[in-house]
Design a protein around this motif. Structure first.
Motif, PDB file in Angstrom:
ATOM      1  N   ILE A   1      -7.852  -4.747   2.501  1.00  0.00           N
ATOM      2  CA  ILE A   1      -6.531  -5.365   2.357  1.00  0.00           C
ATOM      3  C   ILE A   1      -6.042  -4.913   0.985  1.00  0.00           C
ATOM      4  N   GLY A   2      -4.741  -4.616   0.873  1.00  0.00           N
ATOM      5  CA  GLY A   2      -4.174  -4.303  -0.437  1.00  0.00           C
ATOM      6  C   GLY A   2      -2.832  -4.984  -0.589  1.00  0.00           C
ATOM      7  N   TRP A   3      -2.430  -5.237  -1.827  1.00  0.00           N
ATOM      8  CA  TRP A   3      -1.078  -5.754  -2.097  1.00  0.00           C
ATOM      9  C   TRP A   3      -0.060  -4.698  -1.661  1.00  0.00           C
ATOM     10  N   ASP A   4       1.194  -5.089  -1.486  1.00  0.00           N
ATOM     11  CA  ASP A   4       2.142  -4.189  -0.813  1.00  0.00           C
ATOM     12  C   ASP A   4       2.427  -2.886  -1.563  1.00  0.00           C
ATOM     13  N   GLU A   5       2.041  -2.790  -2.845  1.00  0.00           N
ATOM     14  CA  GLU A   5       2.220  -1.520  -3.567  1.00  0.00           C
ATOM     15  C   GLU A   5       1.445  -0.388  -2.915  1.00  0.00           C
ATOM     16  N   ILE A   6       0.439  -0.707  -2.097  1.00  0.00           N
ATOM     17  CA  ILE A   6      -0.338   0.383  -1.473  1.00  0.00           C
ATOM     18  C   ILE A   6       0.504   1.161  -0.459  1.00  0.00           C
ATOM     19  N   LEU A   7       1.716   0.668  -0.174  1.00  0.00           N
ATOM     20  CA  LEU A   7       2.627   1.439   0.681  1.00  0.00           C
ATOM     21  C   LEU A   7       3.211   2.640  -0.059  1.00  0.00           C
ATOM     22  N   GLU A   8       3.291   2.522  -1.392  1.00  0.00           N
ATOM     23  CA  GLU A   8       3.933   3.577  -2.184  1.00  0.00           C
ATOM     24  C   GLU A   8       3.133   4.872  -2.079  1.00  0.00           C
ATOM     25  N   GLY A   9       3.810   5.929  -1.729  1.00  0.00           N
ATOM     26  CA  GLY A   9       3.128   7.222  -1.622  1.00  0.00           C
ATOM     27  C   GLY A   9       2.370   7.383  -0.320  1.00  0.00           C
ATOM     28  N   GLY A  10       2.497   6.430   0.596  1.00  0.00           N
ATOM     29  CA  GLY A  10       1.843   6.543   1.905  1.00  0.00           C
ATOM     30  C   GLY A  10       0.699   5.565   2.058  1.00  0.00           C
ATOM     31  N   LEU A  11       0.672   4.905   3.213  1.00  0.00           N
ATOM     32  CA  LEU A  11      -0.304   3.838   3.460  1.00  0.00           C
ATOM     33  C   LEU A  11      -1.626   4.424   3.952  1.00  0.00           C
ATOM     34  N   ALA A  12      -2.736   3.908   3.421  1.00  0.00           N
ATOM     35  CA  ALA A  12      -4.056   4.314   3.921  1.00  0.00           C
ATOM     36  C   ALA A  12      -4.147   3.926   5.396  1.00  0.00           C
ATOM     37  N   PRO A  13      -4.823   4.768   6.213  1.00  0.00           N
ATOM     38  CA  PRO A  13      -4.692   4.655   7.676  1.00  0.00           C
ATOM     39  C   PRO A  13      -4.991   3.284   8.292  1.00  0.00           C
ATOM     40  N   ASN A  14      -6.005   2.560   7.797  1.00  0.00           N
ATOM     41  CA  ASN A  14      -6.381   1.308   8.471  1.00  0.00           C
ATOM     42  C   ASN A  14      -6.096   0.062   7.648  1.00  0.00           C
ATOM     43  N   ALA A  15      -5.303   0.222   6.611  1.00  0.00           N
ATOM     44  CA  ALA A  15      -5.160  -0.882   5.660  1.00  0.00           C
ATOM     45  C   ALA A  15      -4.325  -2.043   6.199  1.00  0.00           C
ATOM     46  N   THR A  16      -4.712  -3.242   5.814  1.00  0.00           N
ATOM     47  CA  THR A  16      -3.899  -4.435   6.043  1.00  0.00           C
ATOM     48  C   THR A  16      -3.125  -4.702   4.757  1.00  0.00           C
ATOM     49  N   VAL A  17      -1.851  -5.028   4.896  1.00  0.00           N
ATOM     50  CA  VAL A  17      -0.985  -5.183   3.724  1.00  0.00           C
ATOM     51  C   VAL A  17      -0.699  -6.655   3.452  1.00  0.00           C
ATOM     52  N   MET A  18      -0.852  -7.022   2.183  1.00  0.00           N
ATOM     53  CA  MET A  18      -0.508  -8.372   1.767  1.00  0.00           C
ATOM     54  C   MET A  18       0.848  -8.283   1.066  1.00  0.00           C
ATOM     55  N   SER A  19       1.861  -8.837   1.701  1.00  0.00           N
ATOM     56  CA  SER A  19       3.233  -8.656   1.232  1.00  0.00           C
ATOM     57  C   SER A  19       3.590  -9.750   0.241  1.00  0.00           C
ATOM     58  N   TRP A  20       3.698  -9.380  -1.041  1.00  0.00           N
ATOM     59  CA  TRP A  20       3.935 -10.413  -2.066  1.00  0.00           C
ATOM     60  C   TRP A  20       5.285 -10.261  -2.749  1.00  0.00           C
ATOM     61  N   ARG A  21       5.805  -8.993  -2.818  1.00  0.00           N
ATOM     62  CA  ARG A  21       7.121  -8.810  -3.441  1.00  0.00           C
ATOM     63  C   ARG A  21       8.175  -8.986  -2.359  1.00  0.00           C
ATOM     64  N   GLY A  22       8.341 -10.207  -1.912  1.00  0.00           N
ATOM     65  CA  GLY A  22       9.215 -10.464  -0.780  1.00  0.00           C
ATOM     66  C   GLY A  22       8.537 -10.011   0.502  1.00  0.00           C
ATOM     67  N   GLU A  23       9.355  -9.847   1.539  1.00  0.00           N
ATOM     68  CA  GLU A  23       8.802  -9.509   2.859  1.00  0.00           C
ATOM     69  C   GLU A  23       8.950  -8.028   3.191  1.00  0.00           C
ATOM     70  N   LYS A  24       9.635  -7.277   2.300  1.00  0.00           N
ATOM     71  CA  LYS A  24       9.971  -5.879   2.618  1.00  0.00           C
ATOM     72  C   LYS A  24       8.732  -5.058   2.967  1.00  0.00           C
ATOM     73  N   GLY A  25       7.725  -5.154   2.111  1.00  0.00           N
ATOM     74  CA  GLY A  25       6.495  -4.389   2.325  1.00  0.00           C
ATOM     75  C   GLY A  25       5.829  -4.780   3.629  1.00  0.00           C
ATOM     76  N   GLY A  26       5.822  -6.056   3.903  1.00  0.00           N
ATOM     77  CA  GLY A  26       5.205  -6.554   5.137  1.00  0.00           C
ATOM     78  C   GLY A  26       5.936  -6.040   6.364  1.00  0.00           C
TER      79      GLY A  26
END
Ligand code: TNX
Length: 615
Positions: A380-405
């Motif tokens: 699991i990673g905080w939503d910054e892990i979306l930046e530059g491309g998401l790791a293939p199996n990652a679960t995202v924890m959306s904390w900076r609002g809901e955008k990342g989620g």
């Protein structure tokens, strides 16, 4: 006589409230409650049967009964002669019933003769939690429970609470108490924030300096002082959990149907580890120390082979302590200054054909993910892990609002919603009263936490399935004591529990905050928690104009009293006791200052509410 009338009045009000509450005081609100007639009496003679006495549910109930002066033992149904089996005055816990229930679901059937609780695994445990919430204790060994049939199961499979033990360290006893509170309200995931700039709090035998050096900071910033003002308390702060202690906590949580997710932060929020092993940074010759203030810091892990080897070693040593599916690898707030000024990092960006430092962040997380996956776990990673491309199996924890989620769900990744803007950051203040303790800022009153809905409307039905749950976070920069941690946690955690568990259609803030919370808060008192006492229900911090005023209040905690003054002074126990609606007339051109406060039977006080009545 006057006193008797007051007593009668409050008695009538109280029973009326209890009868009108469709959920019998239960938090989180169950899927369905069908009220019956009469009540079950739990007496010292009540026999408690269990078809699986070794279940967590049976053991929890037994421990609860012992602790609360009920003498009843639990009898193994297998050892009972079925022919002589009586159901009168019995409670039966059943895991081997016929038929199916939804995941984590239970059925609780109470009539005046017997109680039956059915559920498998965690389901039975939650049935027991509801049963305990319904116990109206009358005396030593005696209690009643209202007749009802309750069918229940959670809305989300992931129902999380987070605790930051880095900014301030909390001992094993407190972590257990935190977990206990979660269990009472059917939360099932404890996110344990174990490493950050200000400390490394988990023993790693292969790298002892992580705790020898990394678990201690020389001092901490005072209050909201700016770092440049150099205002520090001069007091060392530290602490860490040995692996034995970690296992003890994981086992304690497991017994309560709670999975522990450890968070090992990378590549940012890493200064404590770098202070212990400077070779983890891009500039090993710099002098590092465990950070003494709060914020985002530039000293991050350098993506060298040595760093990856050490992080793999750490993960490999630590993950067997946590039997759950997930390892949280952080990934938030990674300033790229250190990478952009490192020849090594720049070369790696070129060699790997990465776009920029964001690409390098994605490369970093993907490598770690691959390793974690090879160990049979998921990240699991905080939503910054979306930046530059998401790791293939990652679960995202959306904390900076809901955008990342939302973005992650649209990419078919699992998501846990925990937006700081959604009232889920329990380090934010709970009211605008100047009496609130110092907090990081933000505004997250109980009503805001309660109103949060984890499924954004823009998602399709299929995408929405990726919202696996919701979590509230307790960051502790400004929370240095257990008492304050509990104050910030409670009662907002109960609102979160309802967001995570109850069907959307069953949510009703008025019913939750005015009826059911009033029933739950004394339970928290009895269990020794320092919750935030709500202000008298109906009181308003405002100025109202007119000549005649009627003030109608209700105690937000069963058994609590409301005291008030009309002379501008702060009300306390020696001031007037509110027993019935007040009718006030204010002469023309005058102003009366009405102040009121809730005082609980245990002596806890709410903030003062001030209403100016002006004519
Ligand atoms: C942001 S939430 C952080 C934490 C702070 C918190 C304070 C997140 C992933 N990072 O490091 O403690 O804000 O509210």
């Amino acid at each position: 006589m006057k006193q008797l009338t007051a007593l009668l009045l409050s008695f009538i009000c109280f029973t009326a409230a209890a009868q009108s509450d469709p959920y019998l005081g239960i938090v989180p609100a169950p899927v369905s409650v069908n009220k019956g007639k009469g009540e079950f009496k739990l007496t010292p003679e009540t026999i408690i049967f269990a078809d699986t006495p070794s279940s967590k549910a049976a053991r929890y109930l037994l421990a609860y009964l012992k602790k609360n002066d009920y003498g009843n033992e639990i009898t193994d149904l297998a050892h009972v002669d079925k022919k002589r089996l009586t159901t009168k005055n019995t409670i039966t816990l059943s895991m081997t019933y016929k038929g199916e229930l939804p995941p984590e679901g239970y059925e609780l059937d109470i009539n005046d003769e017997r109680i039956i609780v059915k559920g498998r695994g965690a389901g039975l445990f939650y049935g027991v939690q509801t049963l305990i919430q319904l116990l109206n204790k009358k005396d030593r060994g005696y209690a009643t429970l209202p007749a009802a049939v309750i069918k229940d199961n959670p809305r989300f499979g992931y129902r999380g609470m987070h605790l930051d033990v880095v900014r301030h360290f909390f001992d094993v006893a407190f972590v257990k108490k935190y977990i206990d509170a979660m269990a009472m309200y059917k939360l099932n995931t404890f996110h344990w924030h174990l490493t950050d700039d200000q400390g490394w709090r988990i023993e790693v035998k292969k790298y002892p300096k992580l705790t020898e050096i990394g678990s201690k900071r020389a001092q901490s910033k005072i209050g909201k002082a700016k770092p440049e003002d150099s205002m520090y308390d001069g007091t060392p702060h530290g602490g860490f959990y040995t692996q034995d202690e970690v296992s003890e906590i994981v086992q304690y949580a497991y017994e309560r149907c709670i999975t522990v997710i450890p968070e090992i932060e990378m590549p940012g929020h890493a200064t404590a580890a770098i202070a212990a092993y400077p070779e983890l940074s891009c500039d090993p010759n710099k002098a590092y120390k465990v950070v003494e203030t709060w914020g985002v810091f530039n000293d991050i892990f350098c993506p060298t082979n040595e760093t990856f080897k050490m992080l793999y070693d750490i993960i490999q040593e630590v993950h067997p302590l946590f039997p759950g599916k997930y390892i949280h690898i952080g990934g938030d707030e990674v300033p790229k200054i250190a990478w952009n000024s490192s020849d090594f990092a720049r070369q790696l960006i070129a060699d790997q054909n990465l776009r920029d430092a964001n690409g390098l962040q994605s490369y970093f997380i993907s490598k770690i993910e691959k390793f974690v996956n090879s160990q049979g776990r998921s990240i699991i990673g905080w939503d910054e892990i979306l930046e530059g491309g998401l790791a293939p199996n990652a679960t995202v924890m959306s904390w900076r609002g809901e955008k990342g989620g939302i973005a992650a769900a649209q990419l078919n990744h699992d998501v846990i919603m925990t937006p700081s803007s959604g009232g889920l950051y329990l380090d934010h203040r709970q009211s605008k009263s100047p009496e609130e303790p110092l907090s990081i800022g933000g505004f997250a009153p109980l009503s805001k936490t309660y109103a949060y809905d984890p499924v954004p409307e823009v998602l399709t039905k299929e995408q929405a399935k990726h919202i696996i749950g919701v979590q509230a976070n307790l960051w502790t920069e400004y929370i240095a004591t257990p008492a304050k941690a509990e104050y910030m946690l409670l009662p907002r955690m109960l609102a979160l529990a309802e967001v995570a568990w109850s069907p959307k259609g069953n949510k009703d803030f008025k019913n939750f905050s005015e009826d059911r919370l009033a029933h739950q808060l004394p339970r928290l008192d009895a269990a020794g928690y320092n919750y935030r006492v709500p202000e008298p229900i109906g009181a308003m911090d405002t100025t109202v104009t007119g000549d005649k005023f009627s003030i109608q209040l209700k105690a937000p905690v069963e058994g609590a009293s409301i005291h008030y003054t009309l002379d501008g002074n702060t009300p306390g126990t020696t001031d007037l006791l509110y027993t019935a609606p007040l009718a006030l007339t204010v002469p023309a051109g005058k102003e009366v200052t009405f102040k009121c406060i809730t005082i609980t039977p245990s002596g806890k006080k709410s903030n003062v509410v001030t209403t100016k009545l002006k004519n």
